[in-house]
Design an enzyme around this catalytic site. Structure first.
Site, short mmCIF file in Angstrom:
data_model
loop_
_atom_site.label_atom_id
_atom_site.label_comp_id
_atom_site.label_asym_id
_atom_site.label_seq_id
_atom_site.Cartn_x
_atom_site.Cartn_y
_atom_site.Cartn_z
N ASP A 132 27.33 -52.31 -2.22
CA ASP A 132 27.12 -52.25 -0.77
C ASP A 132 27.21 -53.66 -0.21
O ASP A 132 26.69 -54.62 -0.78
CB ASP A 132 25.75 -51.63 -0.47
CG ASP A 132 25.63 -51.20 0.98
OD1 ASP A 132 25.57 -49.97 1.23
OD2 ASP A 132 25.60 -52.08 1.87
N ILE A 133 27.88 -53.78 0.95
CA ILE A 133 28.10 -55.10 1.55
C ILE A 133 26.80 -55.68 2.10
O ILE A 133 26.69 -56.89 2.32
CB ILE A 133 29.18 -54.97 2.66
CG1 ILE A 133 29.87 -56.29 2.91
CG2 ILE A 133 28.61 -54.39 3.94
CD1 ILE A 133 31.14 -56.15 3.75
N ASN A 149 22.63 -40.20 2.68
CA ASN A 149 22.32 -40.09 4.10
C ASN A 149 23.30 -39.11 4.72
O ASN A 149 24.51 -39.20 4.49
CB ASN A 149 22.43 -41.46 4.79
CG ASN A 149 21.32 -42.40 4.38
OD1 ASN A 149 20.19 -41.96 4.16
ND2 ASN A 149 21.63 -43.68 4.27
N GLY A 189 20.85 -41.69 9.66
CA GLY A 189 21.55 -42.96 9.86
C GLY A 189 22.88 -43.05 9.14
O GLY A 189 23.35 -44.16 8.84
N GLN A 190 23.52 -41.90 8.86
CA GLN A 190 24.82 -41.96 8.19
C GLN A 190 25.82 -42.67 9.11
O GLN A 190 26.13 -42.20 10.20
CB GLN A 190 25.34 -40.56 7.84
CG GLN A 190 26.67 -40.64 7.07
CD GLN A 190 27.23 -39.26 6.70
OE1 GLN A 190 26.64 -38.23 6.99
NE2 GLN A 190 28.39 -39.27 6.05
N HIS A 210 28.91 -40.56 0.47
CA HIS A 210 28.64 -41.63 -0.48
C HIS A 210 27.21 -41.51 -0.97
O HIS A 210 26.30 -41.22 -0.19
CB HIS A 210 28.88 -43.01 0.14
CG HIS A 210 28.24 -43.20 1.48
ND1 HIS A 210 28.78 -42.69 2.63
CD2 HIS A 210 27.09 -43.84 1.84
CE1 HIS A 210 28.02 -43.00 3.67
NE2 HIS A 210 26.97 -43.69 3.21
N HIS A 228 24.14 -43.66 -2.35
CA HIS A 228 23.58 -44.99 -2.55
C HIS A 228 22.81 -44.97 -3.86
O HIS A 228 21.95 -44.10 -4.06
CB HIS A 228 22.58 -45.34 -1.45
CG HIS A 228 23.13 -45.46 -0.06
ND1 HIS A 228 23.35 -46.68 0.55
CD2 HIS A 228 23.49 -44.52 0.84
CE1 HIS A 228 23.81 -46.48 1.78
NE2 HIS A 228 23.90 -45.18 1.98
#
Ligand code: AMP
Ligand code: ZN
Length: 114
Positions: free
Chosen positions: A30-31, A87, A93-94, A100, A102
């Site tokens: 994740d960035i 999510n 909060g998607q 995906h 997490h």
């Protein structure tokens, strides 16, 4: 319609720090990591969210979850514990409409989430 962000990561048009790859999934960091380990696991095919993926291709969902566990092993957190989060939709909060998982770990994560 322009390709979504995660489809562009799959095709190589957007760079990502890749962690693992399986025939039908890709895992990358994740960035904006929220824990010492924070990796996203995605199907290479575009499915908007968890419900869509479950309805369209249950075996791909199984592969995705297996890869999440594989990422935890590769990151050395399967013994200490980790969290896998999908999510889904606005209240969760998607932000990216390509399903995906997490994979979060490497510290005590607390419960319940905020
Ligand atoms: P979500 O809010 O569940 O849709 O999660 C989307 C995640 O994608 C967020 O944690 C972002 O930090 C992450 N993200 C956004 N753009 C990128 C990118 N280019 N490479 C890696 N992760 C990203
Ligand atoms: Zn996509």
């Amino acid at each position: 319609m322009p390709e979504c962000l995660f489809c562009r990561i799959v095709s190589g048009g957007v760079p990502a720090s890749r962690v693992l790859e399986s025939p039908r999934t890709l895992s990358f960091r994740d960035i904006s990591p929220q824990a010492p380990t924070h990796v996203l696991v995605i199907p290479k095919d575009h499915h908007p969210d968890l419900a869509a993926l479950a309805a369209a291709d249950g075996s791909l969902l199984t592969e995705l979850v297996s890869q999440a566990a594989e990422v935890a092993r590769a990151e050395g957190i399967s013994g200490t514990g980790y969290r896998v989060v999908f999510n889904t939709g606005a209240d969760a909060g998607q932000a990216v409409p390509h399903v995906h998982a997490h994979v979060l770990g490497g510290r005590g994560l607390g419960w319940p989430p905020g």
